[in-house]
Design a protein around this motif. Structure first.
Motif, PDB file in Angstrom:
ATOM      1  N   ILE A 100      43.580 -99.302 -32.207  1.00 18.16           N
ATOM      2  CA  ILE A 100      42.368 -98.531 -31.992  1.00 18.16           C
ATOM      3  C   ILE A 100      42.679 -97.037 -31.936  1.00 18.16           C
ATOM      4  O   ILE A 100      43.767 -96.621 -31.528  1.00 18.16           O
ATOM      5  N   PHE A 101      41.720 -96.225 -32.376  1.00 16.87           N
ATOM      6  CA  PHE A 101      41.907 -94.778 -32.402  1.00 16.87           C
ATOM      7  C   PHE A 101      41.253 -94.147 -31.182  1.00 16.87           C
ATOM      8  O   PHE A 101      40.127 -94.490 -30.813  1.00 16.87           O
ATOM      9  N   ALA A 102      41.959 -93.228 -30.551  1.00 13.37           N
ATOM     10  CA  ALA A 102      41.427 -92.439 -29.440  1.00 13.37           C
ATOM     11  C   ALA A 102      41.922 -91.011 -29.605  1.00 13.37           C
ATOM     12  O   ALA A 102      43.118 -90.794 -29.846  1.00 13.37           O
ATOM     13  N   PRO A 103      41.035 -90.018 -29.493  1.00 16.39           N
ATOM     14  CA  PRO A 103      41.464 -88.637 -29.752  1.00 16.39           C
ATOM     15  C   PRO A 103      42.627 -88.163 -28.902  1.00 16.39           C
ATOM     16  O   PRO A 103      43.513 -87.461 -29.391  1.00 16.39           O
ATOM     17  N   PHE A 104      42.675 -88.558 -27.620  1.00 12.86           N
ATOM     18  CA  PHE A 104      43.695 -88.007 -26.727  1.00 12.86           C
ATOM     19  C   PHE A 104      45.110 -88.427 -27.125  1.00 12.86           C
ATOM     20  O   PHE A 104      46.081 -87.759 -26.778  1.00 12.86           O
ATOM     21  N   ARG A 105      45.255 -89.542 -27.836  1.00 11.01           N
ATOM     22  CA  ARG A 105      46.580 -90.017 -28.227  1.00 11.01           C
ATOM     23  C   ARG A 105      46.775 -90.001 -29.736  1.00 11.01           C
ATOM     24  O   ARG A 105      47.644 -90.690 -30.269  1.00 11.01           O
ATOM     25  N   ALA A 106      45.978 -89.198 -30.425  1.00 14.00           N
ATOM     26  CA  ALA A 106      46.028 -89.189 -31.890  1.00 14.00           C
ATOM     27  C   ALA A 106      47.392 -88.755 -32.409  1.00 14.00           C
ATOM     28  O   ALA A 106      47.904 -89.330 -33.376  1.00 14.00           O
ATOM     29  N   LEU A 107      48.001 -87.749 -31.776  1.00 12.16           N
ATOM     30  CA  LEU A 107      49.310 -87.294 -32.242  1.00 12.16           C
ATOM     31  C   LEU A 107      50.414 -88.255 -31.847  1.00 12.16           C
ATOM     32  O   LEU A 107      51.406 -88.393 -32.581  1.00 12.16           O
TER      33      LEU A 107
ATOM     34  N   PRO B  45      49.799 -91.712 -34.627  1.00 13.82           N
ATOM     35  CA  PRO B  45      49.090 -91.246 -35.826  1.00 13.82           C
ATOM     36  C   PRO B  45      48.641 -92.380 -36.750  1.00 13.82           C
ATOM     37  O   PRO B  45      47.713 -92.198 -37.541  1.00 13.82           O
ATOM     38  N   TRP B  46      49.289 -93.539 -36.690  1.00 13.37           N
ATOM     39  CA  TRP B  46      48.883 -94.646 -37.558  1.00 13.37           C
ATOM     40  C   TRP B  46      47.478 -95.156 -37.244  1.00 13.37           C
ATOM     41  O   TRP B  46      46.838 -95.782 -38.075  1.00 13.37           O
ATOM     42  N   THR B  47      46.992 -94.848 -36.043  1.00 13.67           N
ATOM     43  CA  THR B  47      45.656 -95.330 -35.680  1.00 13.67           C
ATOM     44  C   THR B  47      44.555 -94.631 -36.469  1.00 13.67           C
ATOM     45  O   THR B  47      43.426 -95.124 -36.504  1.00 13.67           O
ATOM     46  N   PHE B  48      44.854 -93.485 -37.095  1.00  6.12           N
ATOM     47  CA  PHE B  48      43.875 -92.863 -37.989  1.00  6.12           C
ATOM     48  C   PHE B  48      43.466 -93.843 -39.089  1.00  6.12           C
ATOM     49  O   PHE B  48      42.336 -93.782 -39.582  1.00  6.12           O
ATOM     50  N   LEU B  49      44.373 -94.724 -39.460  1.00  9.95           N
ATOM     51  CA  LEU B  49      44.108 -95.676 -40.535  1.00  9.95           C
ATOM     52  C   LEU B  49      43.838 -97.084 -40.008  1.00  9.95           C
ATOM     53  O   LEU B  49      42.891 -97.744 -40.442  1.00  9.95           O
ATOM     54  N   THR B  50      44.656 -97.539 -39.055  1.00 12.43           N
ATOM     55  CA  THR B  50      44.533 -98.928 -38.606  1.00 12.43           C
ATOM     56  C   THR B  50      43.204 -99.201 -37.918  1.00 12.43           C
ATOM     57  O   THR B  50      42.682-100.325 -37.992  1.00 12.43           O
ATOM     58  N   ALA B  51      42.636 -98.196 -37.250  1.00 15.19           N
ATOM     59  CA  ALA B  51      41.355 -98.411 -36.578  1.00 15.19           C
ATOM     60  C   ALA B  51      40.248 -98.746 -37.564  1.00 15.19           C
ATOM     61  O   ALA B  51      39.240 -99.351 -37.193  1.00 15.19           O
ATOM     62  N   GLY B  52      40.418 -98.365 -38.823  1.00 15.45           N
ATOM     63  CA  GLY B  52      39.421 -98.668 -39.836  1.00 15.45           C
ATOM     64  C   GLY B  52      39.383-100.131 -40.230  1.00 15.45           C
ATOM     65  O   GLY B  52      38.481-100.537 -40.971  1.00 15.45           O
ATOM     66  N   PHE B  53      40.351-100.923 -39.753  1.00  7.04           N
ATOM     67  CA  PHE B  53      40.369-102.352 -40.052  1.00  7.04           C
ATOM     68  C   PHE B  53      39.959-103.203 -38.845  1.00  7.04           C
ATOM     69  O   PHE B  53      39.878-104.419 -38.954  1.00  7.04           O
ATOM     70  N   LEU B  54      39.721-102.560 -37.709  1.00  9.08           N
ATOM     71  CA  LEU B  54      39.288-103.259 -36.508  1.00  9.08           C
ATOM     72  C   LEU B  54      37.779-103.126 -36.348  1.00  9.08           C
ATOM     73  O   LEU B  54      37.181-102.175 -36.832  1.00  9.08           O
ATOM     74  N   HIS B  55      37.167-104.088 -35.634  1.00  9.39           N
ATOM     75  CA  HIS B  55      35.718-104.058 -35.446  1.00  9.39           C
ATOM     76  C   HIS B  55      35.357-104.508 -34.038  1.00  9.39           C
ATOM     77  O   HIS B  55      36.092-105.282 -33.405  1.00  9.39           O
TER      78      HIS B  55
END
Length: 304
Positions: free
Chosen positions: A113-120, A123-133
């Motif tokens: 899952i993507f969360a702004p506070f841990r984006a750096l 960084p893979w969550t920029f992409l992997t979150a797009g496959f979760l629902h």
């Protein structure tokens, strides 16, 4: 008794003709000739043709001519397989990811899952979150949109161009979340997931394609407008992700059309396809670099 002379001497006798040899292998005698240029061709240089054999040079020249006459997609690239393998692969990965969410939610969701506070930090969550629902309805709606628009766009743009636009739209959606979320709010620590950013990118790409083909895009405009209304009126939807994906998908597709090399009569269409691939790869790279720069700039300007 002297024999009569007819005006010929030994020096006038024709020299015996040398046996034919392969131009590429002069040490090999060959009586087989290329059906196109009629040069001798040894067994190693023979290429089977519809009638007889061709030499290596003629076979390559014929292959280039056939490649130049092959149909091209809207971006100038070679038309690939008719099966939209990228679209179906994305759908399959989303379904598998959802199964993983149900089987091992703590592991799959926390790592993807993507969360702004841990984006750096992740960084893979920029992409992997797009496959979760977030639920079965969320998954079905996004997969239905991908199933409807994905195959048509993939056949129009080509496999790797379509994949690049979709994946960068997902990344751009999460980039917009970083840019447009208040770091002092609770949303900065909240999670974002779903393929909606990529789907909105496909909406914009489809709009550009339809307009470039001169077709009526009224129905698609209504669909995009309705989805935007839902985005801004229903709570719990990441409007930043939808807007980011929409802008990136439209910008990438428009740039690819603008930089598409034009084919003229007699031009080498293979060379044009290669130039088109390089230019469009540069467009995708520029989109990724833009997202990276915006995210790094955002974190650099955060208050202490």
């Amino acid at each position: 008794m002297d024999r009569p002379s007819y005006g010929y001497s030994a020096e006038d006798a024709p020299e015996p003709q040398a046996p034919p040899v392969c131009p590429r292998h002069p040490d090999r005698v060959s009586y087989v000739r290329c059906q196109r240029c009629e040069r001798p061709v040894c067994p190693d240089c023979q290429r089977p043709a519809a009638v007889g054999v061709l030499c290596v040079d003629c076979a390559r020249d014929l292959e280039r001519q056939q490649a130049s006459s092959r149909p091209r997609n809207a971006m100038g690239g070679a038309v690939g397989r008719a099966t939209p393998v990228v679209s179906y692969t994305i759908i399959a990965l989303c379904v598998l990811a959802y199964v993983g969410q149900r089987v091992a939610p703590d592991l799959v969701v926390q790592l993807g899952i993507f969360a702004p506070f841990r984006a750096l930090a992740m960084p893979w969550t920029f992409l992997t979150a797009g496959f979760l629902h977030g639920g079965i309805l969320h998954l079905l709606l996004n997969m239905y949109a991908l199933y409807v628009f994905g195959p048509q766009l993939e056949r129009t743009l080509g496999h790797w161009r379509f994949a690049g636009i979709y994946l960068l739209s997902v990344v751009a959606g999460h980039t917009a979340v970083v840019l447009l979320t208040d770091p002092l709010s609770q949303n900065w620590y909240g999670g974002t997931l779903g393929a909606s950013g990529g789907v909105f990118g496909l909406f914009a790409a489809m709009f550009i394609v339809i307009r470039r083909m001169g077709a009526d895009a009224a129905q698609l405009i209504v669909l995009i407008a309705l989805n935007l209304v839902i985005t801004f009126t229903v709570q719990g939807i990441s409007w930043q992700g939808h807007i980011g994906g929409l802008l990136m998908g439209g910008a990438l597709t428009a740039a690819m059309y603008a930089l598409r090399p034009k084919a003229r009569p007699g031009s080498d269409r293979q060379a044009i396809a290669r130039r088109s691939a390089l230019l469009h790869a540069g467009v995708l790279a520029a989109g990724f670099v833009l997202c990276l720069a915006l995210v790094l700039g955002r974190f650099a300007l955060l208050p202490a």
